[in-house]
Scaffold this motif. Structure first.
Motif, mmCIF file in Angstrom:
data_model
loop_
_atom_site.group_PDB
_atom_site.id
_atom_site.type_symbol
_atom_site.label_atom_id
_atom_site.label_comp_id
_atom_site.label_asym_id
_atom_site.label_seq_id
_atom_site.Cartn_x
_atom_site.Cartn_y
_atom_site.Cartn_z
ATOM 1 N N TRP A 166 12.160 -32.913 58.762
ATOM 2 C CA TRP A 166 12.002 -32.468 60.146
ATOM 3 C C TRP A 166 10.753 -33.057 60.781
ATOM 4 N N MET A 167 9.709 -33.299 59.991
ATOM 5 C CA MET A 167 8.493 -33.905 60.532
ATOM 6 C C MET A 167 8.745 -35.344 60.953
ATOM 7 N N ARG A 168 9.476 -36.099 60.128
ATOM 8 C CA ARG A 168 9.795 -37.485 60.473
ATOM 9 C C ARG A 168 10.706 -37.548 61.689
ATOM 10 N N GLU A 169 11.654 -36.620 61.769
ATOM 11 C CA GLU A 169 12.554 -36.584 62.917
ATOM 12 C C GLU A 169 11.787 -36.277 64.202
ATOM 13 N N ALA A 170 10.864 -35.306 64.139
ATOM 14 C CA ALA A 170 10.053 -34.970 65.317
ATOM 15 C C ALA A 170 9.176 -36.144 65.723
ATOM 16 N N LEU A 171 8.616 -36.852 64.734
ATOM 17 C CA LEU A 171 7.786 -38.016 65.024
ATOM 18 C C LEU A 171 8.599 -39.113 65.709
ATOM 19 N N ASP A 172 9.814 -39.354 65.222
ATOM 20 C CA ASP A 172 10.679 -40.360 65.851
ATOM 21 C C ASP A 172 10.984 -39.973 67.291
#
Length: 214
Positions: A166-172
């Motif tokens: 979820w952190m990588r998705e939010a960053l993207d």
């Protein structure tokens, strides 16, 4: 420039869950990815549609007790505030920054709280909302400074530090929002402290497989 905290700034962080919002079985959580441009020679009138601006984009991550990895500031959304206000409050309490929420949420994610990782069913489930926070003020002291250190990271290096999907998705979503969003201009540049002067909480290693999300 980093600024000193006033007496008004140094209010105590909210404690307890008396005003916590819920949606069915989900505890509602709000957070943000604080960001700014590192160099003061950037033309702030330029649009973040220019991909090279991402080379100068910095994202703020925080440490937590008993953990070696870094996360984004977030916490419970309470019933006397909007979801955006909750995200700004958590950024102030945990990371010592103030700023402006940019646009709609980066997304919504469902996850388990750290104390309920081994439980079955939906017990301990959270629904989290994440926002992009354009930092306008960097405080020298903040309410949860003892338990949350902070570190500025070049945005192109953050993906490797993200423990959870979820952190990588939010960053993207943050990068997509800034690069392709038609209503965004480059954030103001602030003088960032040298990495050697950053406040970080040194925590013992976490047992392999341990997970903490909220």
């Amino acid at each position: 420039m980093a600024s000193s905290s006033s007496v008004v700034d140094m209010v105590c962080a909210r404690q307890g869950r008396d005003r916590q919002r819920y949606e069915g079985c989900y505890r509602l959580v709000s957070g943000c990815i604080p960001y700014m441009l590192k160099d003061d020679d950037v033309d702030n009138s330029c649009c973040l549609k220019d991909d090279h601006v991402l080379d100068k984009l910095q994202v703020l991550m925080i440490s937590t007790p008993k953990r070696m990895d870094l996360i984004f500031p977030k916490g419970g959304w309470e019933d006397d505030e909007s979801v955006e206000e909750a995200a700004c409050r958590e950024a102030f309490e945990e990371a010592g920054v103030k700023g402006i929420i940019n646009g709609a949420p980066l997304g919504e994610w469902i996850f388990k709280s750290k104390s309920k990782q081994s439980s079955c069913g939906q017990e301990g489930s959270c629904k989290g909302f994440m926002f992009a926070l354009q930092v306008t003020e960097l405080l020298e002291s903040w309410p949860e400074q003892i338990t949350h250190g902070r570190r500025w990271v070049p945005v192109r290096e953050v993906d490797g530090l993200c423990r959870y999907d979820w952190m990588r998705e939010a960053l993207d979503k943050l990068k997509e929002q800034l690069v392709f969003g038609s209503n965004f201009s480059a954030p103001p540049s602030l003088e960032l402290p040298d990495s050697s002067s950053l406040c970080m909480v040194v925590s013992p290693a976490v047992p392999q497989g341990a997970v903490a999300l909220c």
